[in-house]
Design a protein around this motif. Structure first.
Motif, PDB file in Angstrom:
ATOM      1  N   SER A 300       0.833  -1.198   0.000  1.00  0.00           N
ATOM      2  CA  SER A 300       0.000   0.000   0.000  1.00  0.00           C
ATOM      3  C   SER A 300       0.871   1.253   0.000  1.00  0.00           C
ATOM      4  CB  SER A 300      -0.894  -0.002   1.252  1.00  0.00           C
ATOM      5  OG  SER A 300      -1.503   1.256   1.464  1.00  0.00           O
ATOM      6  N   PRO A 301       0.382   2.343  -0.606  1.00  0.00           N
ATOM      7  CA  PRO A 301       1.097   3.625  -0.482  1.00  0.00           C
ATOM      8  C   PRO A 301       1.210   4.099   0.963  1.00  0.00           C
ATOM      9  CG  PRO A 301      -0.512   3.705  -2.268  1.00  0.00           C
ATOM     10  CD  PRO A 301      -0.769   2.436  -1.507  1.00  0.00           C
ATOM     11  N   SER A 302       0.376   3.565   1.839  1.00  0.00           N
ATOM     12  CA  SER A 302       0.416   4.008   3.235  1.00  0.00           C
ATOM     13  C   SER A 302       1.729   3.678   3.922  1.00  0.00           C
ATOM     14  CB  SER A 302      -0.740   3.373   4.020  1.00  0.00           C
ATOM     15  OG  SER A 302      -0.553   1.976   4.166  1.00  0.00           O
ATOM     16  N   ILE A 303       2.486   2.735   3.372  1.00  0.00           N
ATOM     17  CA  ILE A 303       3.786   2.392   3.970  1.00  0.00           C
ATOM     18  C   ILE A 303       4.930   2.705   3.015  1.00  0.00           C
ATOM     19  CG2 ILE A 303       2.801   0.602   5.440  1.00  0.00           C
ATOM     20  CD1 ILE A 303       4.051  -1.453   3.420  1.00  0.00           C
ATOM     21  N   ALA A 304       4.629   3.432   1.935  1.00  0.00           N
ATOM     22  CA  ALA A 304       5.643   3.699   0.921  1.00  0.00           C
ATOM     23  C   ALA A 304       5.772   5.202   0.705  1.00  0.00           C
ATOM     24  CB  ALA A 304       5.303   2.951  -0.369  1.00  0.00           C
ATOM     25  N   ASN A 305       6.157   5.577  -0.490  1.00  0.00           N
ATOM     26  CA  ASN A 305       6.477   6.972  -0.775  1.00  0.00           C
ATOM     27  C   ASN A 305       5.706   7.468  -1.990  1.00  0.00           C
ATOM     28  OD1 ASN A 305       8.979   7.449   1.151  1.00  0.00           O
ATOM     29  ND2 ASN A 305       9.234   5.429   0.217  1.00  0.00           N
ATOM     30  N   GLY A 306       4.387   7.205  -1.985  1.00  0.00           N
ATOM     31  CA  GLY A 306       3.550   7.528  -3.129  1.00  0.00           C
ATOM     32  C   GLY A 306       3.430   6.362  -4.085  1.00  0.00           C
ATOM     33  N   ASP A 307       4.275   5.343  -3.890  1.00  0.00           N
ATOM     34  CA  ASP A 307       4.166   4.099  -4.647  1.00  0.00           C
ATOM     35  C   ASP A 307       3.574   3.040  -3.720  1.00  0.00           C
ATOM     36  OD1 ASP A 307       6.359   4.073  -2.987  1.00  0.00           O
ATOM     37  OD2 ASP A 307       7.843   3.743  -4.552  1.00  0.00           O
ATOM     38  N   GLY A 308       3.821   1.776  -3.968  1.00  0.00           N
ATOM     39  CA  GLY A 308       3.246   0.716  -3.142  1.00  0.00           C
ATOM     40  C   GLY A 308       2.085   0.071  -3.862  1.00  0.00           C
ATOM     41  N   TRP A 309       2.407  -0.777  -4.869  1.00  0.00           N
ATOM     42  CA  TRP A 309       1.387  -1.307  -5.780  1.00  0.00           C
ATOM     43  C   TRP A 309       1.214  -2.815  -5.670  1.00  0.00           C
ATOM     44  CZ3 TRP A 309       5.283   1.741  -8.845  1.00  0.00           C
ATOM     45  CH2 TRP A 309       5.027   3.120  -8.754  1.00  0.00           C
ATOM     46  N   GLY A 310       1.665  -3.396  -4.558  1.00  0.00           N
ATOM     47  CA  GLY A 310       1.578  -4.848  -4.413  1.00  0.00           C
ATOM     48  C   GLY A 310       0.421  -5.296  -3.556  1.00  0.00           C
ATOM     49  N   GLY A 311      -0.716  -4.629  -3.684  1.00  0.00           N
ATOM     50  CA  GLY A 311      -1.855  -4.922  -2.815  1.00  0.00           C
ATOM     51  C   GLY A 311      -2.377  -6.331  -2.919  1.00  0.00           C
ATOM     52  N   ASP A 312      -2.233  -6.974  -4.083  1.00  0.00           N
ATOM     53  CA  ASP A 312      -2.744  -8.341  -4.219  1.00  0.00           C
ATOM     54  C   ASP A 312      -1.609  -9.360  -4.299  1.00  0.00           C
ATOM     55  OD1 ASP A 312      -1.882  -7.829  -6.838  1.00  0.00           O
ATOM     56  OD2 ASP A 312      -3.411  -9.147  -7.676  1.00  0.00           O
ATOM     57  N   PHE A 313      -0.403  -8.960  -3.908  1.00  0.00           N
ATOM     58  CA  PHE A 313       0.704  -9.908  -3.815  1.00  0.00           C
ATOM     59  C   PHE A 313       0.627 -10.606  -2.465  1.00  0.00           C
ATOM     60  CE2 PHE A 313       3.887  -7.463  -6.742  1.00  0.00           C
ATOM     61  CZ  PHE A 313       2.980  -7.555  -7.787  1.00  0.00           C
ATOM     62  N   SER A 314       0.915 -11.885  -2.462  1.00  0.00           N
ATOM     63  CA  SER A 314       0.800 -12.646  -1.222  1.00  0.00           C
ATOM     64  C   SER A 314       1.680 -13.879  -1.272  1.00  0.00           C
ATOM     65  CB  SER A 314      -0.651 -13.073  -1.003  1.00  0.00           C
ATOM     66  OG  SER A 314      -0.796 -13.910   0.135  1.00  0.00           O
ATOM     67  N   ALA A 315       2.030 -14.346  -0.092  1.00  0.00           N
ATOM     68  CA  ALA A 315       2.551 -15.705   0.001  1.00  0.00           C
ATOM     69  C   ALA A 315       1.487 -16.663  -0.509  1.00  0.00           C
ATOM     70  CB  ALA A 315       2.885 -16.033   1.451  1.00  0.00           C
ATOM     71  N   THR A 316       1.919 -17.749  -1.107  1.00  0.00           N
ATOM     72  CA  THR A 316       0.954 -18.771  -1.508  1.00  0.00           C
ATOM     73  C   THR A 316       0.572 -19.622  -0.301  1.00  0.00           C
ATOM     74  OG1 THR A 316       2.736 -20.315  -2.088  1.00  0.00           O
ATOM     75  CG2 THR A 316       1.834 -18.937  -3.871  1.00  0.00           C
ATOM     76  N   TRP A 317      -0.583 -20.255  -0.420  1.00  0.00           N
ATOM     77  CA  TRP A 317      -1.003 -21.244   0.578  1.00  0.00           C
ATOM     78  C   TRP A 317       0.080 -22.302   0.726  1.00  0.00           C
ATOM     79  CZ3 TRP A 317      -5.684 -21.853   3.355  1.00  0.00           C
ATOM     80  CH2 TRP A 317      -5.882 -23.105   3.942  1.00  0.00           C
ATOM     81  N   TRP A 318       0.667 -22.693  -0.395  1.00  0.00           N
ATOM     82  CA  TRP A 318       1.678 -23.751  -0.410  1.00  0.00           C
ATOM     83  C   TRP A 318       2.883 -23.394   0.437  1.00  0.00           C
ATOM     84  CZ3 TRP A 318       6.689 -23.730  -2.696  1.00  0.00           C
ATOM     85  CH2 TRP A 318       7.317 -24.980  -2.750  1.00  0.00           C
ATOM     86  N   ILE A 319       3.437 -22.190   0.274  1.00  0.00           N
ATOM     87  CA  ILE A 319       4.636 -21.846   1.033  1.00  0.00           C
ATOM     88  C   ILE A 319       4.299 -21.631   2.506  1.00  0.00           C
ATOM     89  CG2 ILE A 319       4.564 -19.340   0.632  1.00  0.00           C
ATOM     90  CD1 ILE A 319       7.682 -21.630   0.827  1.00  0.00           C
ATOM     91  N   LEU A 320       3.124 -21.088   2.808  1.00  0.00           N
ATOM     92  CA  LEU A 320       2.743 -20.922   4.213  1.00  0.00           C
ATOM     93  C   LEU A 320       2.641 -22.277   4.915  1.00  0.00           C
ATOM     94  CD1 LEU A 320       0.077 -18.091   3.914  1.00  0.00           C
ATOM     95  CD2 LEU A 320       2.344 -17.899   4.969  1.00  0.00           C
ATOM     96  N   SER A 321       2.189 -23.289   4.184  1.00  0.00           N
ATOM     97  CA  SER A 321       2.056 -24.623   4.778  1.00  0.00           C
ATOM     98  C   SER A 321       3.404 -25.254   5.095  1.00  0.00           C
ATOM     99  CB  SER A 321       1.271 -25.542   3.840  1.00  0.00           C
ATOM    100  OG  SER A 321       2.046 -25.919   2.702  1.00  0.00           O
ATOM    101  N   LYS A 322       4.480 -24.705   4.535  1.00  0.00           N
ATOM    102  CA  LYS A 322       5.816 -25.246   4.776  1.00  0.00           C
ATOM    103  C   LYS A 322       6.397 -24.776   6.114  1.00  0.00           C
ATOM    104  CE  LYS A 322       6.222 -27.373   0.791  1.00  0.00           C
ATOM    105  NZ  LYS A 322       6.274 -28.854   0.730  1.00  0.00           N
ATOM    106  N   TYR A 323       5.855 -23.712   6.679  1.00  0.00           N
ATOM    107  CA  TYR A 323       6.402 -23.192   7.933  1.00  0.00           C
ATOM    108  C   TYR A 323       6.024 -24.099   9.102  1.00  0.00           C
ATOM    109  CZ  TYR A 323       7.813 -18.830   5.681  1.00  0.00           C
ATOM    110  OH  TYR A 323       8.417 -17.905   4.879  1.00  0.00           O
ATOM    111  N   GLU A 324       7.023 -24.452   9.853  1.00  0.00           N
ATOM    112  CA  GLU A 324       6.828 -25.320  11.012  1.00  0.00           C
ATOM    113  C   GLU A 324       5.861 -24.675  12.002  1.00  0.00           C
ATOM    114  OE1 GLU A 324       9.914 -26.652  14.449  1.00  0.00           O
ATOM    115  OE2 GLU A 324      10.536 -27.138  12.384  1.00  0.00           O
TER     116      GLU A 324
END
Length: 564
Positions: A300-324
């Motif tokens: 979000s731009p709220s944590i950036a400098n007028g940019d911040g365009w990764g609003g729909d970027f996320s870890a996948t379910w698959w990689i989250l399931s790998k965390y112990e």
């Protein structure tokens, strides 16, 4: 802080403002026209160093901007985007995909600039240039060329080996070279670089002999499986991996950063763990010597400098399931829950309620606070947004951040990789290993994350999962899958086909200060994973290149056939 001569390489731009910019023409159409070729330029050590310094940033700009993570993480399955990059997320990259073209163009541009730099230094360097400086910078160019070629062949397979772009003018015979010969060429470049580079950096941020030997460890691990689809890797190359990895671990003086999250702070760039990093400069404005990737990764731009365009970027379910500690909910398909002691999760992805005191967040009323990642109660889609390389506002970075301009370095090789490369090579063609040194090296990475040491035996799957977690958002997941595909394609297909890459919601147990989270797959999403096979594993050569250079469609040849 960057070494002053990296700054000089930018400020002397009055001599060559057009240095190393991306070419609009296709890579085979003409040699690079935007490198310093003035016969009066390479007359001093400072000028020679200034030219090679831009091999650490500007030539990599397009690849670093979006292409690296779109291929390395979206295609690799550690990150997903719900509404963007569908060709990478859905494993359906075509010859007309923009990111495909950006990968091809940027890497061949890097190769062209390295080739031209080598030619120009050899041709124009004056007698007052220190021979060691000349040798060092040519070694840097060969190192960068090998790095670009390794990424190219792992994405496209057979690619043309080019060492002199000027000879391409009017050449209609250029064809692709076999992957085996491309890997041989890469190895030769890295070995030459290792021979000529010094054991300590000539300037802060420049590569050393140990960076080249680290890349040799990576290269031999990759080469061990090339052309060996029967499932067994070349043992000589596996042994070479262990040899070079251990040399770097024991002789380089590099050390693991004690706290994983500190690796990704601007103030800690060029730390003791970094063996090779792209050296970005804060310029105050959009520039191809600055790191623009944080602009796309920040949620979000709220944590950036007028940019911040990764609003729909996320870890996948698959990689989250790998965390112990994050486990399936028994009796509830499509749900998992828990918490993890693995400190890498918070440093890589943001979960609702997570607190980041190093990043300033601007609220809707204009007030500011330390970032607490937002929670959307009852949402059917929410995100584990990207944290790694997201460094916040200018005030969070001693002023070294602004709209589309950040100074945070990009890791290309860390010491942690050497530990895990040694471990993987020790497993080699066996189901597991009880090699004490391999387990020790694995645990050095594993326990740094706050986890308990394993006692062994160590398996390939355990190391593979560790690499996926350790290097998420570092554009490496896809290349680990390619390495596996070389010698065991079915296992690579099975992993990809079972990667859940679609939407889900995250519910914290409480706000603020959550202690655990529940993850629920979005119920109306029907397609959650995508099949991989031999027909879509390699990325197709961009259509624009095929139209300009139709000989790329011919059968690849051995680059070394008929050569001494």
């Amino acid at each position: 802080m960057k070494n002053i001569l990296f700054k000089i390489s930018f400020t002397v731009s009055s001599l060559f403002l057009i240095l190393l910019t991306s070419c609009s023409e296709e890579f085979l159409e003409r040699p690079p026209q935007d490198v310093p070729v003035d016969a009066e330029f390479y007359k001093t050590d400072e000028q020679v160093l200034a030219g090679s310094a831009l091999l650490y940033n500007k030539v990599w700009f397009l690849y670093n901007d979006k292409a690296s993570f779109s291929v390395g993480d979206f295609r690799g399955g550690t990150m997903m985007s719900v509404y963007n990059y569908p060709d990478m997320v859905q494993f359906n990259t075509t010859s007309n995909s923009q990111m495909n073209y950006d990968v091809w163009k940027s890497l061949f541009n890097t190769i062209g600039q390295c080739n031209t730099y080598i030619i120009n230094v050899n041709k124009y360097a004056g007698p007052s240039v220190n021979p060691d400086i000349k040798k060092q910078t040519i070694a840097e160019a060969r190192f960068m060329r090998a790095t670009a070629y390794s990424l190219l062949t792992m994405n496209y397979g057979a690619v043309p080996i080019i060492t002199n772009n000027f000879t391409l003018v009017g050449d209609t015979t250029q064809v692709r070279n076999t992957p085996e010969s491309v890997w041989k060429f890469i190895t030769k470049d890295y070995r030459a670089a290792a021979e000529d580079l010094k054991e300590t950096p000539l300037q802060t941020g420049r590569i050393t002999k140990w960076a080249a030997e680290g890349m040799l460890a990576r290269t031999y691990l990759n080469r061990a499986g090339v052309g060996r689809t029967e499932g067994n890797r070349n043992q000589v190359f596996l042994d070479s991996t262990k040899y070079y990895a251990e040399r770097v671990i024991t002789r380089s003086g590099a050390k693991l950063e004690p706290k994983y999250a500190d690796l990704y702070l601007t103030k800690n760039e060029n730390n003791a763990e970094s063996l090779f990093s792209l050296q970005w400069l804060y310029t105050g404005t959009y520039s191809s010597t600055t790191n623009t990737a944080p602009s796309s990764l920040a949620f979000s731009p709220s944590i950036a400098n007028g940019d911040g365009w990764g609003g729909d970027f996320s870890a996948t379910w698959w990689i989250l399931s790998k965390y112990e500690g994050i486990n399936p909910v028994v009796g509830s398909p499509g749900m998992m829950e828990g918490k993890t002691l693995d400190q890498r999760l918070k440093a890589t992805f943001m979960l609702p309620g997570a607190h980041y005191p190093e990043i300033t967040q601007t609220l809707e009323d204009g007030t500011e606070q330390e970032l607490r990642f937002p929670y959307s109660q009852g949402a059917e889609i929410s995100y584990a947004s990207t944290k790694k390389y997201v460094v916040g506002k200018a005030k969070d970075n001693a002023g070294l951040a602004g709209f589309h301009t950040y100074e945070i370095n990009t890791y290309m090789l860390r010491l942690a990789e050497m530990y895990l490369a040694y471990a993987e090579a020790a497993v080699g063609n066996n189901g597991s290993t009880s090699d004490t040194k391999a387990i020790q090296y694995f645990n050095a990475v594993h326990t740094r994350a706050g986890l308990n040491a394993i006692q062994g035996p160590l398996t390939f799957d355990r190391i593979f999962d560790e690499r996926m977690i350790e290097f998420s958002v570092e554009a490496m997941a896809w290349y680990d899958l390619v390495r596996l595909h070389y010698y065991n394609p079915q296992k690579a297909y099975d992993i990809i086909s079972n990667q859940d890459r679609s939407a889900f919601a995250i519910e914290p147990d409480r706000i603020p200060n959550p202690t655990s989270w529940t993850f629920t797959k979005t119920p109306w999403v029907t397609v959650r994973s995508y099949a991989a096979n031999d027909g879509n594993f390699l990325i197709p050569i961009p259509a624009t290149e095929m139209s300009q250079a139709p000989n790329l469609g011919k059968t690849p040849v051995d680059y070394y056939a008929g050569k001494q």
